[in-house]
Motif scaffolding. Structure first.
Motif, PDB file in Angstrom:
ATOM      1  N   PHE A  68      36.640  53.557  36.255  1.00 39.51           N
ATOM      2  CA  PHE A  68      37.637  52.847  37.062  1.00 39.51           C
ATOM      3  C   PHE A  68      36.743  51.456  37.421  1.00 39.51           C
ATOM      4  O   PHE A  68      37.304  50.199  37.354  1.00 39.51           O
ATOM      5  CB  PHE A  68      37.980  53.421  38.375  1.00 39.51           C
ATOM      6  N   PHE A  69      35.365  51.289  37.637  1.00 41.80           N
ATOM      7  CA  PHE A  69      34.662  50.393  37.768  1.00 41.80           C
ATOM      8  C   PHE A  69      34.448  49.218  36.481  1.00 41.80           C
ATOM      9  O   PHE A  69      34.840  47.949  36.814  1.00 41.80           O
ATOM     10  CB  PHE A  69      33.095  50.802  38.078  1.00 41.80           C
ATOM     11  N   GLN A  70      34.553  50.111  35.437  1.00 39.75           N
ATOM     12  CA  GLN A  70      34.487  49.185  34.171  1.00 39.75           C
ATOM     13  C   GLN A  70      35.878  48.537  34.133  1.00 39.75           C
ATOM     14  O   GLN A  70      35.859  47.448  33.412  1.00 39.75           O
ATOM     15  CB  GLN A  70      34.052  50.031  32.925  1.00 39.75           C
ATOM     16  N   GLN A  71      37.144  49.142  34.470  1.00 39.35           N
ATOM     17  CA  GLN A  71      38.245  48.654  34.248  1.00 39.35           C
ATOM     18  C   GLN A  71      38.790  47.412  35.218  1.00 39.35           C
ATOM     19  O   GLN A  71      39.809  46.918  35.222  1.00 39.35           O
ATOM     20  CB  GLN A  71      39.195  49.654  34.270  1.00 39.35           C
ATOM     21  N   GLY A  72      37.864  47.536  36.640  1.00 37.47           N
ATOM     22  CA  GLY A  72      38.177  46.735  37.609  1.00 37.47           C
ATOM     23  C   GLY A  72      38.451  45.049  37.409  1.00 37.47           C
ATOM     24  O   GLY A  72      38.851  44.597  38.178  1.00 37.47           O
ATOM     25  N   GLY A  73      37.729  44.880  36.365  1.00 37.49           N
ATOM     26  CA  GLY A  73      38.107  43.219  35.927  1.00 37.49           C
ATOM     27  C   GLY A  73      37.347  42.349  37.053  1.00 37.49           C
ATOM     28  O   GLY A  73      37.580  41.277  36.966  1.00 37.49           O
ATOM     29  N   SER A  74      36.082  42.904  37.106  1.00 43.31           N
ATOM     30  CA  SER A  74      35.385  41.878  38.122  1.00 43.31           C
ATOM     31  C   SER A  74      34.745  40.376  37.370  1.00 43.31           C
ATOM     32  O   SER A  74      34.857  39.597  37.899  1.00 43.31           O
ATOM     33  CB  SER A  74      33.922  42.596  38.413  1.00 43.31           C
ATOM     34  N   GLU A  75      34.364  40.570  36.076  1.00 48.31           N
ATOM     35  CA  GLU A  75      34.207  39.344  35.228  1.00 48.31           C
ATOM     36  C   GLU A  75      35.611  38.428  35.122  1.00 48.31           C
ATOM     37  O   GLU A  75      35.385  37.493  35.350  1.00 48.31           O
ATOM     38  CB  GLU A  75      33.611  39.781  33.840  1.00 48.31           C
ATOM     39  N   LEU A  76      36.777  39.171  35.034  1.00 45.80           N
ATOM     40  CA  LEU A  76      37.810  38.296  34.857  1.00 45.80           C
ATOM     41  C   LEU A  76      38.060  37.472  36.161  1.00 45.80           C
ATOM     42  O   LEU A  76      38.817  36.454  36.140  1.00 45.80           O
ATOM     43  CB  LEU A  76      39.146  39.279  34.503  1.00 45.80           C
TER      44      LEU A  76
END
Length: 337
Positions: free
Chosen positions: A51-59
């Motif tokens: 879930f963390f990796q899919q969270g899109g923080s970089e986006l």
């Protein structure tokens, strides 16, 4: 027997935004580097890793900083990845443990030699080294101050969660300004824009109203869009919709509508305050304008990102964006998109 689940209609807060956003052209390159960096550490619990990796923080960074250069974008990505990780970890912690986690983050930012060698410490030290390359001491001190306020707010949030206590609206807004970590991100404006402002300008009453309005709009839109996921996980006590439902004794739709009206008032006040800024001279005024625009971009960028990432609405995000109709997930089910 009906199987229809409860739903509510999102207020169209993006309609209240008098400006449009864009995405940073360095996104893919910087995101790849920052993602590899954060994934090289193993302190996010395994059940949350996907879930963390899919969270899109970089986006999120690419939408909220479309004007940033590559190195500046990479730095804000690292900060937000660090803060997202802290947020995900503390969501499952009580006040005492959240305090310990937060102090590790804060103490390492202040003094990397005081570390305990943990993965969180190593990640924080790596971010600190990157940040200090820019040699913007005022920004660094602002970040330290806002990080301390953020850590204290996260601890209070954990304690409230333990007690199942819901704050009143005014107290909640004050807490949310800090535990959202948006003020930590705003502290890096000077680095990303390549120009700092002195404290007497940043703390001028009109400038501070603009700052807090932008922080509040960002936090409220986040509460609106994240409510479904949070209520499913049992974490909705720290959400403005829950606060309003309790304080006003109203249903979910009424609270969502009230949030939308409050967001609009904040935006209207923001636009008025822009015209009330005093002059500090042409050169300084130009920098002030860039700071205010950076705040505006954060607000719209956060809203646009919320429908691009699966973090909040999963595979239904395009449909939700079009219809604004949100069907609530089953309780205690951590939806992972």
């Amino acid at each position: 027997m009906s199987s229809t689940r409860e739903s509510f209609l999102l207020p169209d807060i993006m309609h209240f935004l008098p400006f449009k956003g864009s995405i940073n052209p360095h996104y893919e390159r910087a995101a790849k580097a920052s993602s590899a960096w954060v994934n090289s550490y193993s302190f996010v619990p395994e059940h949350k890793r996907v879930f963390f990796q899919q969270g899109g923080s970089e986006l999120l960074c690419a939408y909220t900083h479309p004007y940033a250069g590559y190195e500046e974008l990479r730095t804000i990505m690292d900060l937000i990845n660090l803060l997202f990780a802290m947020d995900e970890i503390s969501d499952d912690q009580n006040g005492k443990v959240a305090y310990k986690t937060g102090r590790i983050l804060l103490n390492t930012l202040r003094d990397p030699d005081s570390s305990d060698g943990s993965a969180l410490v190593q990640m924080t030290k790596g971010f600190r080294e990157r940040l200090l390359r820019f040699n913007r001491p005022a920004c660094y001190q602002q970040l330290i101050k806002h990080t301390e306020d953020y850590v204290n707010a996260v601890v209070l949030e954990a304690e409230l969660r333990e007690r199942k206590e819901v704050l009143d609206p005014d107290a909640y807004i004050v807490l949310r300004r800090e535990n959202s970590a948006v003020r930590c991100c705003f502290a890096l404006f000077g680095i990303i824009l390549g120009a700092e402002l002195p404290a007497e300008i940043l703390e001028h009453p009109t400038m501070m109203r603009l700052h807090l309005a932008a922080v509040d709009m960002t936090s409220l839109s986040n509460d609106l869009y994240s409510y479904n996921r949070e209520q499913a996980m049992g974490h909705a006590g720290s959400n403005f919709l829950t606060v309003l439902m309790k304080s006003k004794h109203c249903d979910l739709q009424t609270s969502a509508d009230h949030l939308g009206a409050h967001f609009k008032q904040l935006m209207d006040d923001f636009q008025v305050d822009k015209t009330r800024l005093p002059s500090w001279g042409p050169q300084t005024d130009a920098v002030v304008t860039r700071f205010v625009v950076a705040m505006e971009i954060w607000v719209v960028g956060n809203c646009e990102w919320s429908f691009e990432t699966p973090r909040y609405f999963g595979a239904q995000r395009e449909q939700v964006k079009r219809t604004r109709d949100v069907e609530l997930y089953p309780q205690r089910h951590e939806h992972d998109g």
